[in-house]
Design a protein around this motif. Structure first.
Motif, PDB file in Angstrom:
ATOM      1  N   GLN A 288     -34.696  -3.242  12.862  1.00  0.00           N
ATOM      2  CA  GLN A 288     -33.740  -2.373  12.181  1.00  0.00           C
ATOM      3  C   GLN A 288     -34.440  -1.501  11.151  1.00  0.00           C
ATOM      4  O   GLN A 288     -34.162  -0.298  11.032  1.00  0.00           O
ATOM      5  N   LEU A 289     -35.376  -2.074  10.406  1.00  0.00           N
ATOM      6  CA  LEU A 289     -36.111  -1.320   9.396  1.00  0.00           C
ATOM      7  C   LEU A 289     -36.887  -0.173  10.034  1.00  0.00           C
ATOM      8  O   LEU A 289     -36.950   0.936   9.484  1.00  0.00           O
ATOM      9  N   LEU A 290     -37.477  -0.418  11.195  1.00  0.00           N
ATOM     10  CA  LEU A 290     -38.179   0.653  11.898  1.00  0.00           C
ATOM     11  C   LEU A 290     -37.227   1.799  12.236  1.00  0.00           C
ATOM     12  O   LEU A 290     -37.596   2.973  12.145  1.00  0.00           O
ATOM     13  N   SER A 291     -36.005   1.462  12.623  1.00  0.00           N
ATOM     14  CA  SER A 291     -35.017   2.512  12.908  1.00  0.00           C
ATOM     15  C   SER A 291     -34.648   3.271  11.643  1.00  0.00           C
ATOM     16  O   SER A 291     -34.540   4.509  11.663  1.00  0.00           O
ATOM     17  N   TRP A 292     -34.457   2.543  10.539  1.00  0.00           N
ATOM     18  CA  TRP A 292     -33.993   3.175   9.304  1.00  0.00           C
ATOM     19  C   TRP A 292     -35.012   4.112   8.674  1.00  0.00           C
ATOM     20  O   TRP A 292     -34.630   5.027   7.938  1.00  0.00           O
TER      21      TRP A 292
ATOM     22  N   PHE B 158     -27.563   9.059   5.466  1.00  0.00           N
ATOM     23  CA  PHE B 158     -28.158   7.747   5.710  1.00  0.00           C
ATOM     24  C   PHE B 158     -27.073   6.684   5.840  1.00  0.00           C
ATOM     25  O   PHE B 158     -27.102   5.859   6.763  1.00  0.00           O
ATOM     26  N   LEU B 159     -26.100   6.696   4.939  1.00  0.00           N
ATOM     27  CA  LEU B 159     -25.018   5.711   5.012  1.00  0.00           C
ATOM     28  C   LEU B 159     -24.188   5.898   6.278  1.00  0.00           C
ATOM     29  O   LEU B 159     -23.787   4.926   6.916  1.00  0.00           O
ATOM     30  N   ARG B 160     -23.949   7.146   6.635  1.00  0.00           N
ATOM     31  CA  ARG B 160     -23.149   7.409   7.839  1.00  0.00           C
ATOM     32  C   ARG B 160     -23.847   6.850   9.079  1.00  0.00           C
ATOM     33  O   ARG B 160     -23.227   6.201   9.928  1.00  0.00           O
ATOM     34  N   ALA B 161     -25.148   7.068   9.173  1.00  0.00           N
ATOM     35  CA  ALA B 161     -25.896   6.574  10.329  1.00  0.00           C
ATOM     36  C   ALA B 161     -26.008   5.051  10.310  1.00  0.00           C
ATOM     37  O   ALA B 161     -25.993   4.408  11.360  1.00  0.00           O
ATOM     38  N   ALA B 162     -26.104   4.472   9.112  1.00  0.00           N
ATOM     39  CA  ALA B 162     -26.276   3.023   8.996  1.00  0.00           C
ATOM     40  C   ALA B 162     -25.031   2.243   9.381  1.00  0.00           C
ATOM     41  O   ALA B 162     -25.096   1.019   9.567  1.00  0.00           O
TER      42      ALA B 162
END
Length: 223
Positions: A11-15, A106-110
């Motif tokens: 997940q971190l790699l995606s973020w 960022f929040l929208r994508a998360a």
């Protein structure tokens, strides 16, 4: 197994991926004006500029903000107060818009991983380091890894901008990223002992670049 070593690490790699839709390709953090003025023109000048930002400027501050958000991820009142504080620290209108628009994106994508992020996005104006800190924390990413990811993502985005602007070759861009690795590690270690009392900037050239960019006649980036 620690979550950051398993699913949490993926997940971190995606973020922090350049493909994560925060729109960071549209922002230069004022570097476009610095390139036009000749302050940034090669690998050495870029490495120096980024190092100073991490040690004394906006990137140092963003790491502090990220750490604070990571530590208060479960306290929505504290997060709202922190977000307002971060936005108040923006040194120019374009810096304000840059961190706010990227944070909201960022929040929208998360929400793909953390659906509650959509409610938080509607609750508050959320700058990027606050959005990253709370998502990383709620995703099980350790504080050290969260700070490294935030710092690397910011540096990589600025390197990518200068690669387009100078122009700087892709290989030289990678050399800059390699050079910045120990600088990022040092900044992360120093952030561990810093608080909001340590927020401040001595990077006047970078702040002026962000201010002047607003009136730059020809430009590729929004900031």
């Amino acid at each position: 197994m620690n979550r950051v070593e398993g699913t949490g690490f993926l997940q971190l790699l995606s973020w922090v991926s350049p493909a994560f839709p925060t729109g960071n390709y549209a922002y230069s953090h004022g570097l476009e004006w610095a390139v036009e003025q000749g302050s940034l023109h090669d690998m050495q000048s870029l490495c120096l500029w980024l190092t100073v930002l991490l040690e004394h400027g906006s990137l140092k501050n963003d790491l502090i903000f990220l750490k604070e958000a990571w530590g208060h991820a479960a306290d929505e009142t504290a997060l709202m107060e922190l977000a307002a504080h971060v936005l108040a620290c923006a040194s120019s209108r374009e810096r304000y818009e840059e961190t706010l628009w990227q944070g909201e994106a960022f929040l929208r994508a998360a929400t793909v991983w953390q659906p509650d992020c959509e409610r938080l996005r509607r609750m508050m104006a959320c700058p990027l380091p606050v959005a990253q800190g709370l998502v990383f924390s709620r995703g099980g990413v350790g504080r050290g890894e969260a700070l490294q990811a935030g710092a690397y993502g910011a540096v990589a985005a600025l390197v990518a901008a200068v690669v387009k602007l100078v122009p700087l070759g892709q290989t030289d861009g990678l050399r800059v990223l390699h050079h910045m690795e120990p600088v990022i590690q040092k900044a992360v270690l120093e952030t561990a002992d810093r608080t909001l009392e340590d927020v401040g900037s001595a990077c006047f050239a970078a702040d002026l670049a962000a201010i002047h960019h607003e009136t730059q006649r020809t430009r590729l980036f929004r900031t």
